[in-house]
Every structure is written in structure tokens, then in C-alpha cells.
Design an enzyme around this catalytic site. Structure first.
Site, PDB file in Angstrom:
ATOM      1  N   LYS A  60      68.580  56.938  29.277  1.00  0.00           N
ATOM      2  CA  LYS A  60      67.761  55.749  29.470  1.00  0.00           C
ATOM      3  C   LYS A  60      67.441  55.181  28.093  1.00  0.00           C
ATOM      4  CE  LYS A  60      63.413  54.116  31.543  1.00  0.00           C
ATOM      5  NZ  LYS A  60      62.031  54.506  31.914  1.00  0.00           N
ATOM      6  N   HIS A 106      52.610  59.919  33.466  1.00  0.00           N
ATOM      7  CA  HIS A 106      53.516  60.552  34.426  1.00  0.00           C
ATOM      8  C   HIS A 106      54.049  61.855  33.852  1.00  0.00           C
ATOM      9  CE1 HIS A 106      56.311  58.686  31.620  1.00  0.00           C
ATOM     10  NE2 HIS A 106      57.289  59.424  32.116  1.00  0.00           N
ATOM     11  N   HIS A 153      52.474  62.495  30.150  1.00  0.00           N
ATOM     12  CA  HIS A 153      52.596  61.641  28.969  1.00  0.00           C
ATOM     13  C   HIS A 153      52.653  60.170  29.366  1.00  0.00           C
ATOM     14  CE1 HIS A 153      56.675  62.488  30.378  1.00  0.00           C
ATOM     15  NE2 HIS A 153      57.092  61.410  29.736  1.00  0.00           N
TER      16      HIS A 153
END
Length: 335
Positions: free
Chosen positions: A202, A221, A277
Site C-alpha cells: 500500500k 486501528h 496506531h
């Protein structure tokens, strides 16, 4: 354009000192209010060149139990390769908007691969100050080159080279994390999918934001992967929730940031912790990061390892196909 990209919003709003309301976080999430600025311990840093392998394993296991995150230096991936990875990613996001849209995630597609801005459901309907590009880089059977930019021309070559190098690091990580649990070296990797583990790249792109005090690049999350191997650029922004406080991760040039994800927490029956985080954004500078999510195949069932479960330590998680776990997590459904 059907979807408004954050990068496009920036070019229209940077002269003003405001951001659209859907990006403004509730007060208990706003970084200006919730970031801790007192003296804090640093995220553990582990040196892979340490000749005492037992020490490396101990430090890694301690970090995974107490933090769920650590940074690795002297990991063996050439620094110039990391710089080239960052350069081709930046060059893609610098392209005209219509060129990037060629790689947009198809509407209604089951996979998250492609260029986009939204991932998962936010219960408050809030948006993240970020655009992204997802594509798998390993194993070859799951690569879909439709989502690999053809411009810049070296994008594919650099990503393929990086995949080969990062796999060597990942094998060490799995092996040493496994031994740190008192298991044989190959047990943890096999429990996460073995040679079929999918490497999902990503690129996160967090443009400059006129009100970084009010918004987040990514809300709080844990990663649903087994493990995440991340390269940031030099603009700080990663924050970790530790002992009830949001603390800034220190930028170490050339280091890899390793997140323990949900699947390793499950496999270890909670001994290793997935790190909570989030990402903040900057007023003047673009922050970017390149995480690789190490994920089991969709149909692969992950549950607590039998070696770590007994009558005194019953399983804390139920075995589940990775695709079902992901669906529940992304749609905010109970597991």
C-alpha cells in the site's frame, strides 16, 4: 470524477484555513488535543546486525508483547532500493489526476487493490486525510498488474526488486518471532499461510492539510494482517497508543517499522499484541508511507496455535477464515 480525492481537495482549499466537515474528527480523536507531549519511551529499535541472535530474539519478543511494534535497522535491504521505491511511488502520485484514475479500484470490486481514498466503514461517517494505492507484490500467482502503474516506467522493476529483498527480512521476522514464543522456527509462518502468505503493498499519500490539528490521515486501528513491514518518508506522523497515551514514533532514516497485526495476536493467543496506531498529517509537507501487509490467503483459517493453548491457557480467539475476519473488521462487525 465520481470520487473526490483528498489530493484534489487540497489544491482547492489550501489557501483557506479550513477543511470539509467530514474530515473533522470528534474532539476525543483530534491530534491537537490527544497527543501526549511529555517524556516518553521510544519505540524499541532492533539491530539485525547484532551478532548475538539470542539477544535479537529476546528484544523482538519483548517488543511484540509490550508494544506490538518495533523498528529494525541494519536489515539488509539496500538504502538506495528503499529510496527508489519511495521515488517511483511519489512520481505516481505526482501524475495528473486523470492518469492516476486509470488505476482506480473498480466500483463494487471485492478486492481492495487499486487507487482510492476510502477503506472500510467509519461509524461517524468521517473521512481520512489520505489517498492510497494498493496492489499485491508476492507471490506471483496473486499479482494483478492491472493495478501496477506503468508510469513511471521503472515502477514495476523497483517493486519486484523490493519484493525479493523484503521477503528475506520477513522470513527472519517470522522465524525469530516464532522462537520468541518458545516454538520451532517455522511454526508462526506456517500458521499465517506459509509460502502462500500474500504481500499486499500500500502506498499512503497524506497531502498537506490546512488544519492538521483537527483531522487524521488514518484513524486509530490495528492492522488485520499477520504483520506489516512499513517504510515511511521523512515527514513524521505515525502515532502509537501505549499505556493510555498517543505518542509519536521517532523517524529513523532507513529503518523498517514492523507492526504486529491481528493474525499474529490470534496465533500467539494474545501473547504478542497487535499495535493500536494512527497517522497524523502535516500543514506544509506531504507524508507518505509504504506498508506491506503480510496476509494469509482468503480461505486460510487462522486460530490460536495448538502449542500455545492448554487448560490453564484456553483459546482467546476462535479460528476463522481470513476473508471472514477481514469482512467483519472492515465493516465494523463483531468477530
Amino acid at each position: 470524477m465520481e470520487v473526490e480525492r483528498v489530493q484534489a481537495i487540497v489544491s482547492s482549499s489550501l489557501t483557506k484555513d479550513n477543511i470539509p466537515i467530514e474530515f473533522i474528527r470528534p474532539e476525543d480523536e483530534q491530534p491537537a488535543i490527544t497527543t501526549f507531549h511529555g517524556p516518553i519511551p521510544d519505540i524499541p529499535v532492533i539491530d539485525f546486525s547484532d551478532p548475538d541472535q539470542g539477544n535479537v530474539i529476546r528484544l523482538m519478543a519483548d517488543a511484540s508483547r509490550n508494544w506490538g511494534i518495533f523498528q529494525v535497522v541494519n536489515h539488509g535491504i539496500p538504502i538506495d532500493l528503499i529510496q527508489r521505491l519511495q521515488l517511483v511511488g511519489k512520481e505516481f502520485f505526482d501524475l495528473p489526476q486523470e492518469e492516476k484514475e486509470v488505476y482506480a479500484k473498480p466500483h463494487g470490486a471485492p478486492s481492495i487493490e487499486g487507487y482510492g481514498s476510502k477503506l472500510g466503514r467509519d461509524v461517524n461517517g468521517k473521512k481520512n486525510w489520505a489517498d492510497h494505492l494498493f496492489h499485491r507484490i508476492w507471490p506471483p500467482t496473486c499479482i494483478n498488474y492491472q493495478f501496477w502503474p506503468q508510469n513511471p516506467p521503472s515502477y514495476r522493476e523497483v517493486n519486484e526488486e523490493y519484493a525479493q529483498e523484503v521477503r528475506k527480512v520477513v522470513d527472519k521476522l517470522f522465524k525469530w518471532l516464532s522462537v520468541g514464543l518458545g516454538l520451532e522456527p517455522d511454526v508462526l509462518k506456517q500458521g499465517a499461510g506459509g509460502e502462500e502468505i500474500e504481500y499486499l503493498m500500500k502506498i499512503n499519500y497524506y497531502p498537506p492539510c490546512p488544519r492538521p490539528d483537527l483531522t487524521l490521515g488514518v484513524a486509530s486501528h490495528t492492522d488485520l494482517s499477520a504483520m506489516t513491514v512499513l517504510v515511511p518518508n521523512e515527514v513524521p506522523g505515525l502515532q502509537v497508543f501505549k499505556d493510555g497515551l498517543w505518542i509519536d514514533a521517532k523517524y529513523i532514516p532507513g529503518a523498517l517499522i514492523i507492526h504486529i497485526g491481528d493474525q499474529i495476536e490470534i496465533l500467539s493467543n494474545g501473547k504478542y499484541k497487535a499495535v493500536q496506531h494512527r497517522t497524523t498529517v502535516d500543514k506544509e509537507k506531504t507524508r507518505m508511507s509504504w506498508p506491506i501487509f503480510l496476509e494469509p490467503p482468503a480461505e486460510f483459517v487462522v486460530g490460536p496455535l495448538a502449542q500455545l493453548v492448554d487448560p490453564q491457557e484456553p483459546p482467546k480467539y476462535k479460528p476463522k477464515k481470513f476473508k471472514d475476519y477481514s469482512y467483519c473488521k472492515l465493516n465494523k462487525l463483531p468477530q
